[in-house]
Design a protein around this motif. Structure first.
Motif, PDB file in Angstrom:
ATOM      1  N   ARG A  27     -10.990  -3.593 -13.047  1.00  0.00           N
ATOM      2  CA  ARG A  27      -9.778  -3.062 -13.684  1.00  0.00           C
ATOM      3  C   ARG A  27      -9.150  -4.037 -14.673  1.00  0.00           C
ATOM      4  O   ARG A  27      -8.309  -3.633 -15.484  1.00  0.00           O
ATOM      5  CB  ARG A  27      -8.754  -2.671 -12.619  1.00  0.00           C
ATOM      6  N   ASP A  28      -9.543  -5.306 -14.601  1.00  0.00           N
ATOM      7  CA  ASP A  28      -9.032  -6.284 -15.567  1.00  0.00           C
ATOM      8  C   ASP A  28      -9.577  -6.032 -16.967  1.00  0.00           C
ATOM      9  O   ASP A  28      -9.125  -6.637 -17.926  1.00  0.00           O
ATOM     10  CB  ASP A  28      -9.367  -7.709 -15.132  1.00  0.00           C
ATOM     11  N   GLY A  29     -10.557  -5.148 -17.091  1.00  0.00           N
ATOM     12  CA  GLY A  29     -11.069  -4.783 -18.402  1.00  0.00           C
ATOM     13  C   GLY A  29     -12.367  -5.480 -18.753  1.00  0.00           C
ATOM     14  O   GLY A  29     -12.967  -6.166 -17.930  1.00  0.00           O
ATOM     15  N   PRO A  30     -12.798  -5.286 -19.992  1.00  0.00           N
ATOM     16  CA  PRO A  30     -14.072  -5.844 -20.445  1.00  0.00           C
ATOM     17  C   PRO A  30     -14.101  -7.367 -20.328  1.00  0.00           C
ATOM     18  O   PRO A  30     -13.088  -8.042 -20.520  1.00  0.00           O
ATOM     19  CB  PRO A  30     -14.161  -5.413 -21.907  1.00  0.00           C
ATOM     20  N   ARG A  31     -15.285  -7.874 -20.018  1.00  0.00           N
ATOM     21  CA  ARG A  31     -15.504  -9.312 -19.893  1.00  0.00           C
ATOM     22  C   ARG A  31     -16.786  -9.678 -20.640  1.00  0.00           C
ATOM     23  O   ARG A  31     -17.813  -9.957 -20.024  1.00  0.00           O
ATOM     24  CB  ARG A  31     -15.619  -9.703 -18.415  1.00  0.00           C
ATOM     25  N   PRO A  32     -16.737  -9.676 -21.978  1.00  0.00           N
ATOM     26  CA  PRO A  32     -17.952 -10.021 -22.727  1.00  0.00           C
ATOM     27  C   PRO A  32     -18.454 -11.415 -22.351  1.00  0.00           C
ATOM     28  O   PRO A  32     -17.662 -12.308 -22.013  1.00  0.00           O
ATOM     29  CB  PRO A  32     -17.493  -9.987 -24.187  1.00  0.00           C
ATOM     30  N   ALA A  33     -19.767 -11.577 -22.398  1.00  0.00           N
ATOM     31  CA  ALA A  33     -20.364 -12.881 -22.089  1.00  0.00           C
ATOM     32  C   ALA A  33     -19.719 -13.972 -22.935  1.00  0.00           C
ATOM     33  O   ALA A  33     -19.457 -13.784 -24.120  1.00  0.00           O
ATOM     34  CB  ALA A  33     -21.860 -12.834 -22.339  1.00  0.00           C
ATOM     35  N   ALA A  34     -19.440 -15.100 -22.318  1.00  0.00           N
ATOM     36  CA  ALA A  34     -18.885 -16.296 -22.957  1.00  0.00           C
ATOM     37  C   ALA A  34     -17.458 -16.106 -23.453  1.00  0.00           C
ATOM     38  O   ALA A  34     -16.964 -16.903 -24.239  1.00  0.00           O
ATOM     39  CB  ALA A  34     -19.789 -16.784 -24.087  1.00  0.00           C
ATOM     40  N   THR A  63     -25.924 -17.893 -24.081  1.00  0.00           N
ATOM     41  CA  THR A  63     -26.096 -16.506 -24.506  1.00  0.00           C
ATOM     42  C   THR A  63     -25.968 -16.494 -26.026  1.00  0.00           C
ATOM     43  O   THR A  63     -25.503 -17.480 -26.611  1.00  0.00           O
ATOM     44  CB  THR A  63     -25.018 -15.589 -23.897  1.00  0.00           C
ATOM     45  N   PRO A  64     -26.317 -15.406 -26.666  1.00  0.00           N
ATOM     46  CA  PRO A  64     -26.113 -15.329 -28.121  1.00  0.00           C
ATOM     47  C   PRO A  64     -24.643 -15.505 -28.514  1.00  0.00           C
ATOM     48  O   PRO A  64     -24.339 -15.908 -29.632  1.00  0.00           O
ATOM     49  CB  PRO A  64     -26.609 -13.926 -28.480  1.00  0.00           C
ATOM     50  N   ARG A  65     -23.723 -15.234 -27.583  1.00  0.00           N
ATOM     51  CA  ARG A  65     -22.287 -15.354 -27.870  1.00  0.00           C
ATOM     52  C   ARG A  65     -21.719 -16.720 -27.528  1.00  0.00           C
ATOM     53  O   ARG A  65     -20.555 -16.985 -27.799  1.00  0.00           O
ATOM     54  CB  ARG A  65     -21.528 -14.300 -27.080  1.00  0.00           C
ATOM     55  N   GLY A  66     -22.490 -17.586 -26.853  1.00  0.00           N
ATOM     56  CA  GLY A  66     -22.011 -18.908 -26.456  1.00  0.00           C
ATOM     57  C   GLY A  66     -22.435 -19.240 -25.038  1.00  0.00           C
ATOM     58  O   GLY A  66     -23.323 -18.612 -24.467  1.00  0.00           O
ATOM     59  N   ARG A  67     -21.766 -20.222 -24.450  1.00  0.00           N
ATOM     60  CA  ARG A  67     -22.105 -20.688 -23.104  1.00  0.00           C
ATOM     61  C   ARG A  67     -21.464 -19.790 -22.054  1.00  0.00           C
ATOM     62  O   ARG A  67     -20.339 -19.350 -22.191  1.00  0.00           O
ATOM     63  CB  ARG A  67     -21.627 -22.128 -22.892  1.00  0.00           C
ATOM     64  N   SER A  68     -22.200 -19.558 -20.972  1.00  0.00           N
ATOM     65  CA  SER A  68     -21.699 -18.768 -19.859  1.00  0.00           C
ATOM     66  C   SER A  68     -22.189 -19.404 -18.568  1.00  0.00           C
ATOM     67  O   SER A  68     -22.807 -20.467 -18.598  1.00  0.00           O
ATOM     68  CB  SER A  68     -22.188 -17.323 -19.976  1.00  0.00           C
ATOM     69  N   ARG A  69     -21.909 -18.762 -17.449  1.00  0.00           N
ATOM     70  CA  ARG A  69     -22.367 -19.287 -16.161  1.00  0.00           C
ATOM     71  C   ARG A  69     -22.359 -18.186 -15.116  1.00  0.00           C
ATOM     72  O   ARG A  69     -21.625 -17.208 -15.231  1.00  0.00           O
ATOM     73  CB  ARG A  69     -21.499 -20.447 -15.710  1.00  0.00           C
ATOM     74  N   ALA A  87     -21.987 -13.824  -8.311  1.00  0.00           N
ATOM     75  CA  ALA A  87     -21.206 -12.835  -9.041  1.00  0.00           C
ATOM     76  C   ALA A  87     -21.600 -12.882 -10.509  1.00  0.00           C
ATOM     77  O   ALA A  87     -21.542 -13.922 -11.148  1.00  0.00           O
ATOM     78  CB  ALA A  87     -19.726 -13.119  -8.884  1.00  0.00           C
ATOM     79  N   HIS A  88     -21.997 -11.746 -11.020  1.00  0.00           N
ATOM     80  CA  HIS A  88     -22.305 -11.614 -12.447  1.00  0.00           C
ATOM     81  C   HIS A  88     -21.033 -11.053 -13.073  1.00  0.00           C
ATOM     82  O   HIS A  88     -20.699  -9.887 -12.862  1.00  0.00           O
ATOM     83  CB  HIS A  88     -23.493 -10.667 -12.607  1.00  0.00           C
ATOM     84  N   ALA A  89     -20.297 -11.875 -13.792  1.00  0.00           N
ATOM     85  CA  ALA A  89     -18.926 -11.539 -14.162  1.00  0.00           C
ATOM     86  C   ALA A  89     -18.756 -10.894 -15.533  1.00  0.00           C
ATOM     87  O   ALA A  89     -17.683 -10.405 -15.838  1.00  0.00           O
ATOM     88  CB  ALA A  89     -18.049 -12.790 -14.089  1.00  0.00           C
ATOM     89  N   ASP A  90     -19.793 -10.883 -16.377  1.00  0.00           N
ATOM     90  CA  ASP A  90     -19.575 -10.254 -17.679  1.00  0.00           C
ATOM     91  C   ASP A  90     -19.880  -8.760 -17.610  1.00  0.00           C
ATOM     92  O   ASP A  90     -20.451  -8.279 -16.656  1.00  0.00           O
ATOM     93  CB  ASP A  90     -20.390 -10.942 -18.780  1.00  0.00           C
ATOM     94  N   THR A  91     -19.406  -8.037 -18.617  1.00  0.00           N
ATOM     95  CA  THR A  91     -19.638  -6.585 -18.644  1.00  0.00           C
ATOM     96  C   THR A  91     -20.667  -6.222 -19.676  1.00  0.00           C
ATOM     97  O   THR A  91     -20.996  -6.971 -20.535  1.00  0.00           O
ATOM     98  CB  THR A  91     -18.326  -5.832 -18.968  1.00  0.00           C
TER      99      THR A  91
END
Length: 91
Positions: A27-34, A63-69, A87-91
């Motif tokens: 519900r917090d909304g979209p979470r694009p990678a990085a 990722t193509p958008r930057g660093r993630s984890r 937990a895979h946190a991006d959308t």
């Protein structure tokens, strides 16, 4: 998400703490990678894992958008059996 984490969430019924937490993150909304939103979700997951007594570890990657984890919650147990929640946190 690891199979065990997916199975735990699948078993959770509406009203269960795990299910409620997953819904609140969604519900917090979209979470694009990085993104900053993904980082906030990762912090929330890490806090929840620590509160559950798990050791928190991260797997950093590009990722193509930057660093993630990925955020992992590890429960130490028998040496021949390692249990990990991720937990895979991006959308």
């Amino acid at each position: 998400m690891l199979a065990e984490a997916a199975a735990l969430l699948a078993l959770a019924a509406p009203g269960d703490a795990a299910y409620s937490f997953a819904v609140s993150v969604a519900r917090d909304g979209p979470r694009p990678a990085a993104s900053a939103a993904e980082a906030r979700a990762q912090r929330r997951v890490a806090e929840r894992f620590r509160a559950a007594g798990l050791t928190v570890r991260v797997q950093r990657f590009s990722t193509p958008r930057g660093r993630s984890r990925n955020v992992l919650g590890v429960r130490e147990g028998r040496k021949d059996c390692l249990r990990v929640l991720m937990a895979h946190a991006d959308t």
